[in-house]
Write a protein that holds these residues in place. Structure first.
Motif: not given
Length: 424
Positions: A61-69, A145-147, A183-184, A362-370
């Motif tokens: 498990m990794t948690v980033d600075e925006a709290g994403n798990m 997801s945006g961060i 983040a990222g 949806h978060d998939a919108a930001h994920a799709a840019a990466v």
């Protein structure tokens, strides 16, 4: 563990449903819904629940600075990028049991199924829980997801405040889910997000799986209209600066603008009236404006029309105004290879499909840019979501999870073969 070969794997539908109902008790409301707002104590509890299940599977498990798990299961080939599954665990104040959480728990069920079968994928698999997808406490939506994707800075996210003045950053620290990873820094090679449709199309057509082609563009605005708070009994009608009257003109105008553009939607979903007293003329009114369309060019025209509408409404009533764009998400076209894997997965599982565009963000919108990304939809009763009555049948949840499993395995095989061919 068995190496990656063709296997007849079936998710445990009862275990998936039990997980959905168990997490539904965290933040449960008397009317059968969930009020599990981002970075609340209930959000911490459901995050702890997820972390414990990931630990039981031996996931990293990794948690980033925006709290994403991000929970990772190793693959046979660590040189391959991870294939991600997931969504979000936060809800609206009047949320249901399936929006977001189905995508996270279906991803967990996929990992449980593979673990029980001793099945090793070529690529690592990753389960993701994004922070603040809903945007109901901290605006804008899809903030975590945006961060992660670099759309917003950590500083911008930390400074977002809720209606009580609590900030995103302070709340994240308070519940103990500020991770150390930048983040990222956590990356993946593709992402599949399972979600309820949040609309009526699949149910109306009797189709089991929506193969999502993309997400329509979305723009959010904060609007404040300011007049003068004054006594309702002693202020003549012709001398009033009624902020609510100006906002009423805007509300009607947003509806008119959206209807003038085919496939567009426009909404004011939040309204705050000050001082909100029985015998005081409203002196200030705050609102959010939500515009959506599959074309950026149409959204440009709609935005220009809204800006003109607000100016005219304020001038007509003698108000000042502030219109601030707080979120802009371009229309998203999902990855063809990921979409192909969903089609293959649905065919392998024996489910009917139709192509569909997501009307919701949806978060998939930001994920799709990466990274290559797509979504899988399952029906929800009467198309209802963001409502305690939100309902999806156990068999529909199981169907979505099974297609998710099949799609991820198909993508894993094809990615490994492509890398092998390139190396040769």
């Amino acid at each position: 563990m068995k190496e990656n070969t063709m296997s007849n794997l079936t998710i445990d539908a009862e275990r998936l449903w039990d997980s959905l109902m168990e997490t539904a008790r965290i933040g449960a409301t008397p009317d059968g819904g969930i009020a599990r707002l981002t970075l609340s104590e209930d959000d911490r509890r459901v995050r702890d629940w997820l972390r414990a299940r990931c630990d039981a599977l031996g996931l990293s498990m990794t948690v980033d600075e925006a709290g994403n798990m991000f929970a990772t299961r190793p693959g046979a080939r660590p040189d391959l990028p991870a294939i991600a599954m997931g969504s979000h665990l936060d809800t609206q104040p009047t949320g249901g049991k399936f929006d977001g959480v189905l995508g996270v728990l279906a991803g967990l069920e996929v990992l449980r199924t593979l673990d029980a079968a001793g099945y090793r994928t070529e690529a690592p698999l990753m389960l993701v829980n994004w922070t603040n997808e809903e945007g109901s406490r901290f605006s804008p939506a899809m903030l975590g997801s945006g961060i992660w994707a670099g759309v917003y800075s950590r500083e911008y996210g930390d400074g977002r405040a809720d209606a009580r003045g609590d900030t995103f950053g302070a709340s994240l620290d308070r519940i103990g889910y500020r991770g150390e990873a930048r983040a990222g820094a956590v990356r993946f090679g593709a992402m599949f997000e399972l979600h309820i449709e949040q609309g009526p199309i699949l149910e109306a057509e009797g189709v089991e799986i929506g193969v999502v082609q993309g997400i329509q563009g979305m723009r959010w605005f904060d609007l404040t209209m300011t007049g003068t708070a004054a006594h309702t009994g002693s202020t003549p009608m012709g001398m009033r600066r009624n902020a609510l009257l100006g906002m009423a003109r805007v509300i009607e105008g947003i509806d008119r603008i959206a209807k003038a553009h085919p496939d567009a939607v426009g909404t004011i979903g939040f309204l705050e009236i000050g001082p909100n007293s029985h015998n005081v003329i409203p002196g200030e009114v705050r609102a959010t404006i939500d515009l959506r369309h599959p074309s950026d060019a149409v959204l440009d025209r709609m935005q220009a029309e809204v800006e003109e509408l607000v100016r005219d409404a304020a001038e007509a009533v003698g108000l000042t105004h502030r219109l601030e764009q707080i979120s802009r998400t371009a229309p998203v076209v999902f990855d063809a290879e990921c979409i192909a894997s969903v089609r293959t997965g649905a065919r392998a599982a024996g489910y009917s499909t139709r192509d569909i565009i997501s009307g919701a963000g949806h978060d998939a919108a930001h994920a799709a840019a990466v990274a290559p990304t797509t979504m899988i939809f399952v029906p929800c009763k009467d198309g209802l979501s963001h409502n305690p009555a939100e309902s999806t049948e156990p068999a529909e949840c199981a169907a979505g999870a099974q297609v998710l499993l099949e799609a991820v395995l198909d993508y894993d095989r094809r990615m490994a073969e492509a890398r092998k061919g390139a190396a040769a």
